[in-house]
Design an enzyme around this catalytic site. Structure first.
Site, short mmCIF file in Angstrom:
data_model
loop_
_atom_site.label_atom_id
_atom_site.label_comp_id
_atom_site.label_asym_id
_atom_site.label_seq_id
_atom_site.Cartn_x
_atom_site.Cartn_y
_atom_site.Cartn_z
N HIS A 72 162.55 68.19 64.37
CA HIS A 72 162.06 68.02 65.73
C HIS A 72 162.29 69.31 66.51
O HIS A 72 163.41 69.85 66.52
CB HIS A 72 162.78 66.88 66.43
CG HIS A 72 162.39 65.52 65.94
ND1 HIS A 72 162.65 64.36 66.64
CD2 HIS A 72 161.73 65.14 64.82
CE1 HIS A 72 162.20 63.33 65.97
NE2 HIS A 72 161.64 63.78 64.86
N TYR A 200 163.99 60.01 75.84
CA TYR A 200 165.11 59.53 76.65
C TYR A 200 164.54 59.10 78.00
O TYR A 200 164.02 59.94 78.74
CB TYR A 200 166.15 60.63 76.85
CG TYR A 200 166.93 61.00 75.61
CD1 TYR A 200 168.21 60.50 75.41
CD2 TYR A 200 166.40 61.86 74.66
CE1 TYR A 200 168.95 60.85 74.29
CE2 TYR A 200 167.12 62.22 73.52
CZ TYR A 200 168.40 61.71 73.34
OH TYR A 200 169.11 62.06 72.23
N PRO A 292 176.86 58.03 72.53
CA PRO A 292 175.79 58.54 71.65
C PRO A 292 174.67 59.26 72.37
O PRO A 292 173.79 59.83 71.72
CB PRO A 292 175.27 57.27 70.98
CG PRO A 292 175.60 56.16 71.92
CD PRO A 292 176.89 56.56 72.56
N LYS A 296 176.09 63.75 69.41
CA LYS A 296 177.09 64.72 68.96
C LYS A 296 178.07 64.18 67.92
O LYS A 296 178.80 64.97 67.31
CB LYS A 296 177.89 65.22 70.17
CG LYS A 296 177.08 66.05 71.14
CD LYS A 296 176.54 67.28 70.48
CE LYS A 296 175.53 68.01 71.33
NZ LYS A 296 174.57 68.76 70.54
N TYR A 384 172.02 70.60 73.25
CA TYR A 384 171.46 69.59 72.35
C TYR A 384 171.38 70.09 70.91
O TYR A 384 171.72 69.37 69.97
CB TYR A 384 170.08 69.16 72.84
CG TYR A 384 169.63 67.84 72.28
CD1 TYR A 384 169.97 66.64 72.91
CD2 TYR A 384 168.85 67.77 71.12
CE1 TYR A 384 169.57 65.43 72.41
CE2 TYR A 384 168.46 66.55 70.60
CZ TYR A 384 168.82 65.38 71.25
OH TYR A 384 168.43 64.17 70.74
#
Length: 388
Positions: A72, A200, A292, A296, A384
């Site tokens: 991704h 998200y 979550p 990580k 990220y």
């Protein structure tokens, strides 16, 4: 039994550490309370940072990840009826791979067994002795027989509820914790992916997340009361909630399918320091937990054991202990950065019951800043993908 390093726990951390040590000619034995079938069937999240991907590839266990994992290059933030793409690769030059944790475990088990590594499953009554000496021992029961391992080091990779963290001395120990007032309702669904990248979503009804496990399995979450029960949620009610939180007027819809798993997970942050005492070292969830939201958890565990492998290599091949002595300090730099990012993502995207109207507007304004400011989008992207 005699080994150089006794490892408690056959999750990604314990298995990877055993494999990294093997590549450097260091013996280890891994103990696990569950069966091999159980650890290989436990489906958990699997967003792998660039650094984790590199470590697995360099260790020779990344071939299937590269072939079957979904690379991704971005994620989407959804709020106020719109979706905004954060281009991870353009902002950082790096990417992430979605590859479920149980698949990583399968790859590592296969590698250890191919190298005739010692993996002992379904052990019980594990006890640690002499961790403050240079000859610690681990007692346990395996196949009905009481057994003991003599080792130079004991590494706890057995999670928050394992036996190794309670074995750390209380004197000088400090635990840091935050428990959030909400949880995630998670489902696994047989269907084609709804999106090529993770979504998200922040919504007035609560947070929601779209993820993909395989070309035929989706993983979806939505914010819920942690005291709720999956039996209270029919499939129709679940789909209604996901459609409401994720969709807007652009025609995009969540793909429905057969729900074959439902669960509710709590949300909390936890760090226990120090992560070492004498010849006992902790790694992964045995020492720290993140919500979550920031993806990580497994990446921190991989980072921990990578540091430990370097320290043990220095000890055995150079006769020096600098890296082992500095393990806690080195690990905590990464851990607290990840704790911060996970807390920030959680605060940015979830509804808090005690939030004032002012705080809710600040949350919306911050989301607008993240998607409109290259600097803020870059900060999110760097954290990220793990670019630190």
């Amino acid at each position: 039994m005699r080994t150089q390093v006794a490892i408690i726990g056959a999750g990604p951390a314990g298995l990877l550490l055993s494999h990294l040590l093997h590549l450097n000619g260091i013996d280890s034995i891994v103990l696990e309370s569950r069966s091999q079938a159980e650890i290989e069937a436990t489906i958990r999240a699997g967003v792998l940072e660039q650094g984790t991907m590199d470590i697995l590839k360099n260790a020779g266990v990344g071939a299937r990840m590269q072939a079957e994992g979904a690379l991704h290059h971005g994620i989407e933030l959804a709020f106020d009826g719109r979706r905004h793409r954060i281009d991870l690769s353009e902002l950082t030059g790096k990417a992430i791979t979605v590859y479920p944790q149980h698949e990583v475990i399968k790859d590592l088990v296969a590698a250890r067994q191919a190298a005739q590594g010692q993996l002992l499953f379904e052990v019980s009554e594990v006890e640690l002795h002499g961790i403050d000496t240079v000859t610690p021992t681990v007692g346990f029961t395996h196949q009905g027989a009481a057994t003991r391992i003599e080792a130079d080091f004991v590494i706890g990779c057995d999670g928050y509820h394992g036996v190794t963290r309670p074995a750390m001395p209380l004197q000088g120990r400090q635990d840091y914790q935050r428990t959030y007032g909400f949880g995630w309702f998670g489902i696994l669904v047989e269907s084609a992916p709804s999106s090529n990248e993770l979504i998200y979503a922040q919504h007035q009804r609560g947070f929601a997340l779209v993820s993909t496990r395989t070309p035929t399995v989706q993983r979806l979450y939505f914010q819920c009361d942690p005291a709720d029960h999956v039996d209270n949620w029919s499939d129709d009610r679940i789909w209604g909630e996901l459609h409401a939180r994720l969709e807007n007027n652009d025609g995009w819809r969540v793909n429905e399918g057969r729900i074959f798993q439902k669960n509710i997970i709590g949300m909390r942050s936890f760090v226990s320091t120090p992560m070492q005492s004498g010849r006992l070292f902790l790694a992964g969830d045995a020492a720290h937990i993140v919500p979550p939201t920031g993806a990580k958890g497994m990446n921190l565990a991989v980072s921990d054991v990578h540091l430990l492998a370097q320290g043990l290599e220095q000890f055995y091949h150079q006769g020096q202990e600098d890296r082992l002595h500095g393990y806690t300090a080195a690990a905590l730099k990464r851990i607290w950065r990840a704790e911060y990012f996970s807390w920030w993502m959680t605060s940015l995207l979830h509804n808090f019951t005690d939030a004032s109207l002012f705080q809710r507007e600040m949350q919306r304004a911050e989301l607008e800043c993240v998607v409109s400011s290259r600097a803020m989008a870059t900060a999110l992207a760097e954290n990220y993908v793990g670019a630190f």
